[in-house]
Design an enzyme around this catalytic site. Structure first.
Site, short mmCIF file in Angstrom:
data_model
loop_
_atom_site.label_atom_id
_atom_site.label_comp_id
_atom_site.label_asym_id
_atom_site.label_seq_id
_atom_site.Cartn_x
_atom_site.Cartn_y
_atom_site.Cartn_z
N ASN A 9 5.11 -7.52 15.66
CA ASN A 9 4.82 -7.91 14.27
C ASN A 9 6.13 -8.41 13.68
OD1 ASN A 9 4.17 -8.16 11.60
ND2 ASN A 9 3.94 -5.97 11.19
N TRP A 10 6.23 -9.73 13.60
CA TRP A 10 7.50 -10.31 13.14
C TRP A 10 7.69 -10.13 11.63
CZ3 TRP A 10 7.75 -15.79 15.92
CH2 TRP A 10 7.98 -15.59 17.28
N LYS A 11 6.65 -9.73 10.92
CA LYS A 11 6.70 -9.64 9.46
C LYS A 11 7.21 -10.98 8.89
CE LYS A 11 7.33 -4.72 9.92
NZ LYS A 11 7.51 -3.46 9.23
N HIS A 94 -2.35 -3.61 7.42
CA HIS A 94 -1.00 -3.06 7.62
C HIS A 94 -0.60 -2.28 6.36
CE1 HIS A 94 3.33 -2.82 8.21
NE2 HIS A 94 3.10 -3.05 9.50
N GLU A 96 2.00 -2.19 4.74
CA GLU A 96 2.72 -2.99 3.73
C GLU A 96 1.74 -3.79 2.88
OE1 GLU A 96 5.48 -4.85 6.44
OE2 GLU A 96 6.43 -2.91 6.78
N GLU A 165 -0.38 3.78 12.71
CA GLU A 165 0.99 3.58 12.23
C GLU A 165 1.27 4.55 11.09
OE1 GLU A 165 2.54 -0.54 13.39
OE2 GLU A 165 1.74 -0.68 11.39
N GLY A 171 9.60 1.22 10.17
CA GLY A 171 10.88 0.66 9.74
C GLY A 171 11.89 1.70 9.30
N SER A 209 8.55 2.45 14.46
CA SER A 209 9.87 2.63 15.09
C SER A 209 9.78 2.84 16.60
CB SER A 209 10.64 3.77 14.42
OG SER A 209 10.83 3.48 13.04
N GLY A 230 7.48 -3.59 15.21
CA GLY A 230 8.06 -4.38 14.13
C GLY A 230 9.47 -4.81 14.49
N GLY A 231 10.45 -4.07 13.99
CA GLY A 231 11.86 -4.44 14.14
C GLY A 231 12.26 -4.81 15.57
C1 PEP Z 1 5.15 -2.38 11.90
O1 PEP Z 1 5.56 -2.95 10.90
O2 PEP Z 1 3.99 -2.57 12.28
C2 PEP Z 1 6.08 -1.53 12.62
C3 PEP Z 1 5.62 -0.70 13.53
O3 PEP Z 1 7.40 -1.63 12.28
P1 PEP Z 1 8.65 -0.91 13.01
O4 PEP Z 1 8.44 -1.00 14.49
O5 PEP Z 1 9.84 -1.69 12.55
O6 PEP Z 1 8.65 0.50 12.54
#
Ligand code: PEP
Length: 249
Positions: A9-11, A94, A96, A165, A171, A209, A230-231
């Site tokens: 997930n590049w956001k 998501h 967010e 999640e 994040g 994470s 994500g990251g």
């Molecule tokens: C996400 O945004 O779906 C996610 C899992 O982010 P991260 O891996 O950065 O926690």
């Protein structure tokens, strides 16, 4: 056993140049027999990513989808438009989007329905906040979020992907332990089993994470069928390490 699914997930990150460079590195480093891999790019880059990954083991996804088919919805992007550009997946619900855009369980369910109708696999995100976990409400919250999607999409629920999640792990660098994650995944699996005889084929991803250091342990759990990343999906080395762990699991 089904292959694991690793979805990035590049956001709201990337550029034409950065996307091309990242994909070039990831494509060059894929194992010979990889797990299922997808990257969910900002909608504006879906077409670029589809072009760069055509004929490869990487599928492209979007990060959201409109709850409407077409018409006077300024700024929205429909599921059929995403499909037109090559999207195979779309993240819906998501945290967010739930947090910053007020998306409700009912809206998320409609978005999943629109994606399914357009031939796009919805990656339905569920997860509790820290306050909800501390209040002992984790199971109630994730079951409620998934129930809305099952209720509206019961007949084709085996076509979705679910992502657990925990909001407190996204994040933040805090990861659910493999045991904590498996406990919730088992709850979600049981809920899916009540809805469809095909629940075993549904991928239930863990997100929050996940990184090169913790992926193998999480992916070893019985009901953890992959990850939403994500990251770590923005760094080729880290994303490839997670893909390697999932391909070997
Ligand atoms: C996400 O945004 O779906 C996610 C899992 O982010 P991260 O891996 O950065 O926690």
């Amino acid at each position: 056993m089904k292959k694991k699914l690793i979805a990035g997930n590049w956001k709201m990150n990337g550029s034409l140049a950065a996307n091309a460079s990242l994909l070039e590195q990831v494509l060059a480093g894929l194992p010979a027999d990889p797990c299922i891999v997808a990257v969910c790019a900002p909608a504006i880059y879906v077409q670029q990513v589809a072009g760069l990954t055509q004929g490869t083991a990487i599928a492209v996804g979007a990060q959201d989808v409109s709850a409407h088919d077409a018409g006077a919805y300024t700024g929205e992007v429909s599921a059929s438009m995403l499909r037109d550009l090559g999207a195979r997946y779309a993240i819906v619900g998501h945290s967010e989007r739930r947090q910053y855009h007020g998306e409700t369980d009912a809206l998320v369910a409609i978005k999943a329905q629109k994606a399914l109708a357009a031939g796009v696999t919805p990656v339905v995100c569920v997860g509790e906040t820290l306050a909800e976990r501390e209040a002992g409400r984790t199971e109630e919250v994730v079951r409620r979020q998934l129930a809305a999607v099952i209720h509206l999409n019961g007949h084709c629920i085996s076509e979705i992907v679910v992502a657990y999640e925990p909001v407190w792990a996204i994040g933040t660098g805090k990861t659910a332990s493999p045991e904590q994650a498996q406990e919730v995944h088992a709850v979600l699996r049981a809920q899916l089993q009540s809805a469809t005889p095909q629940a075993e084929r549904i991928h239930i991803l863990y997100g929050g994470s996940m990184n090169a250091a913790n992926a193998a342990q999480l992916l070893a759990e019985k009901d953890i069928d992959g990850g939403l990343i994500g990251g770590a999906s923005l760094k080729a080395v880290d994303f490839l390490a997670i893909i390697a762990a999932a391909s070997a699991a």
